[in-house]
Design a protein around this motif. Structure first.
Motif, short mmCIF file in Angstrom:
data_model
loop_
_atom_site.label_atom_id
_atom_site.label_comp_id
_atom_site.label_asym_id
_atom_site.label_seq_id
_atom_site.Cartn_x
_atom_site.Cartn_y
_atom_site.Cartn_z
N VAL A 20 -12.22 -2.54 3.38
CA VAL A 20 -10.91 -3.20 3.45
C VAL A 20 -10.11 -2.45 4.52
O VAL A 20 -9.48 -1.44 4.21
CB VAL A 20 -10.18 -3.17 2.09
N PRO A 21 -10.13 -2.90 5.76
CA PRO A 21 -9.50 -2.12 6.83
C PRO A 21 -8.01 -1.90 6.65
O PRO A 21 -7.48 -0.86 7.03
CB PRO A 21 -9.79 -2.96 8.08
N ARG A 22 -7.29 -2.87 6.08
CA ARG A 22 -5.85 -2.73 5.87
C ARG A 22 -5.49 -3.20 4.45
O ARG A 22 -5.02 -4.34 4.26
CB ARG A 22 -5.04 -3.51 6.91
N PRO A 23 -5.70 -2.34 3.47
CA PRO A 23 -5.36 -2.73 2.09
C PRO A 23 -3.86 -2.98 1.95
O PRO A 23 -3.04 -2.37 2.64
CB PRO A 23 -5.78 -1.51 1.27
N GLY A 24 -3.53 -3.87 1.01
CA GLY A 24 -2.11 -4.06 0.71
C GLY A 24 -1.47 -2.79 0.21
O GLY A 24 -0.34 -2.46 0.58
N LYS A 25 -2.19 -2.06 -0.63
CA LYS A 25 -1.72 -0.75 -1.08
C LYS A 25 -2.92 0.11 -1.46
O LYS A 25 -3.93 -0.41 -1.95
CB LYS A 25 -0.72 -0.84 -2.23
N VAL A 26 -2.79 1.39 -1.21
CA VAL A 26 -3.77 2.38 -1.64
C VAL A 26 -3.06 3.26 -2.65
O VAL A 26 -2.13 4.00 -2.31
CB VAL A 26 -4.30 3.22 -0.46
N GLY A 85 -8.24 -6.52 -2.84
CA GLY A 85 -8.22 -5.64 -1.68
C GLY A 85 -7.43 -4.37 -1.86
O GLY A 85 -7.55 -3.44 -1.05
N ASP A 86 -6.62 -4.28 -2.90
CA ASP A 86 -5.95 -3.01 -3.20
C ASP A 86 -7.01 -1.96 -3.54
O ASP A 86 -8.08 -2.27 -4.06
CB ASP A 86 -4.99 -3.15 -4.38
N ASN A 122 0.08 10.91 4.27
CA ASN A 122 0.19 9.69 5.06
C ASN A 122 0.21 9.91 6.57
O ASN A 122 0.60 9.01 7.31
CB ASN A 122 1.44 8.91 4.63
N PHE A 123 -0.24 11.06 7.02
CA PHE A 123 -0.41 11.23 8.45
C PHE A 123 -1.42 10.20 8.96
O PHE A 123 -2.41 9.88 8.27
CB PHE A 123 -0.88 12.64 8.78
N VAL A 177 0.72 9.60 -9.75
CA VAL A 177 0.50 8.46 -8.86
C VAL A 177 1.29 8.62 -7.58
O VAL A 177 2.48 8.96 -7.61
CB VAL A 177 0.90 7.14 -9.56
N PHE A 178 0.63 8.39 -6.45
CA PHE A 178 1.33 8.31 -5.16
C PHE A 178 0.62 7.26 -4.32
O PHE A 178 -0.47 6.79 -4.67
CB PHE A 178 1.38 9.67 -4.45
N LEU A 179 1.22 6.86 -3.22
CA LEU A 179 0.69 5.79 -2.39
C LEU A 179 0.34 6.28 -1.00
O LEU A 179 0.98 7.18 -0.47
CB LEU A 179 1.71 4.64 -2.28
N ARG A 180 -0.66 5.64 -0.42
CA ARG A 180 -0.99 5.79 0.99
C ARG A 180 -0.73 4.46 1.69
O ARG A 180 -0.98 3.40 1.12
CB ARG A 180 -2.47 6.15 1.18
N GLY A 181 -0.29 4.55 2.94
CA GLY A 181 -0.16 3.35 3.75
C GLY A 181 -1.42 3.10 4.55
O GLY A 181 -2.23 4.02 4.78
N PRO A 182 -1.62 1.86 5.02
CA PRO A 182 -2.86 1.53 5.74
C PRO A 182 -3.04 2.26 7.05
O PRO A 182 -4.17 2.46 7.48
CB PRO A 182 -2.75 0.01 5.94
N THR A 183 -1.96 2.69 7.71
CA THR A 183 -2.12 3.42 8.98
C THR A 183 -2.68 4.82 8.76
O THR A 183 -3.07 5.49 9.72
CB THR A 183 -0.79 3.52 9.73
#
Length: 271
Positions: free
Chosen positions: A58-64, A226-227, A163-164, A88-94
């Protein structure tokens, strides 16, 4: 099945991998769709894996959605208590990189750490799930929740250090649940830095297993196809070692999970 997403002649396609061959499924618009509904997508021609560039499933998930402190020994090595609710924490697709790309060590830090993780890819919309949570899984993959540790510690929230750009490694194969034990439990998980074993544990040691995570997370947020859920890392991370071990330019970091595969990324320095 082992579902792969890849670039072929400039277009993104999806197929089923068998060894070094890929069977194309031209009508599938995503790896998740193919994993959940393979019968609806007739197979096309077969090509060699050396003809394509493999990408994250999933190259660009809605959320990780990432889970911290989910192995008891890892919580202990950082001086943390075993949690009674997932961290819980989130990663962005970039922040993600695929299996053929380098993980980037940014110019502003030399404290890039490794974290071997089991990734869960959601296959269908899940809201407030109470029954059969594993039915919502499209498949499993290897993940490296690589972290810029000094930036992680700058605030009480872990977000910036996680998120770097181009730090989260994501393996190629999306392995469907029928190929694995329920919840991908009981599988050996390792990280190896330049061939040396750094982490060596078992997914059966998760404090909050996959089913529990889907139930818990879907109570708060809708999980969409895709998440990705990155389920946490075992003990042996670099910052907790004496002396600490961080990844350097030119290093190779491997994440391996039995029956799923191996993710290998080289470390590159951003100018």
């Amino acid at each position: 099945m082992r579902i792969v997403t890849f670039s072929l002649n400039g277009s993104i396609q999806h197929g089923v991998r068998n060894g070094d061959r890929i069977r194309l499924h031209p009508s599938a618009t995503s790896a998740v769709e193919l994993a959940m509904n393979a019968a609806q997508h007739p197979a096309g021609e077969e090509i060699g894996i050396d003809q394509v560039e493999l990408l994250a499933p999933v190259p660009r998930p809605g959320k990780v959605i990432c889970i911290g402190l989910n192995y008891g020994a890892h919580a202990a090595e950082g001086g943390n208590a075993v949690p009674d609710y997932p961290a819980v924490f989130l990663r962005g697709p970039t922040s993600l990189v695929g299996p053929a790309a380098a993980i980037i060590l940014p110019a502003c830090s030399d404290k890039l750490d490794f974290e071997a993780e089991l990734a869960v890819v959601i296959g269908k919309t899940a809201t407030n799930v109470r029954e059969n949570p594993l039915d919502y899984v499209a498949g499993y993959a290897c993940f490296n929740d690589a972290t810029i540790r000094d930036y992680q510690r700058k605030t009480t929230q872990w977000t910036v250090g996680k998120n770097f750009d181009q730090t989260g490694g994501f393996s190629a194969d999306l392995v469907t649940p029928d190929e694995l034990p329920a919840g991908a439990s009981g599988l050996r998980i390792q990280s190896r830095l330049n061939g040396q074993i750094m982490q060596d544990s078992n997914t059966g040691d998760l404090i909050f297993d996959v089913a529990t995570l889907i139930t818990t997370l879907s109570e708060a947020m809708t999980l969409e196809p895709g998440d990705v859920i990155a389920t946490g890392t075992p003990s042996g991370v670099g910052y907790a070692r004496t002396p600490p071990v961080f990844m350097r330019e030119g290093d190779v970091i491997e994440i391996e999970i039995d029956q799923i595969g191996t993710l290998s990324n080289r470390i590159a320095r951003r100018a």
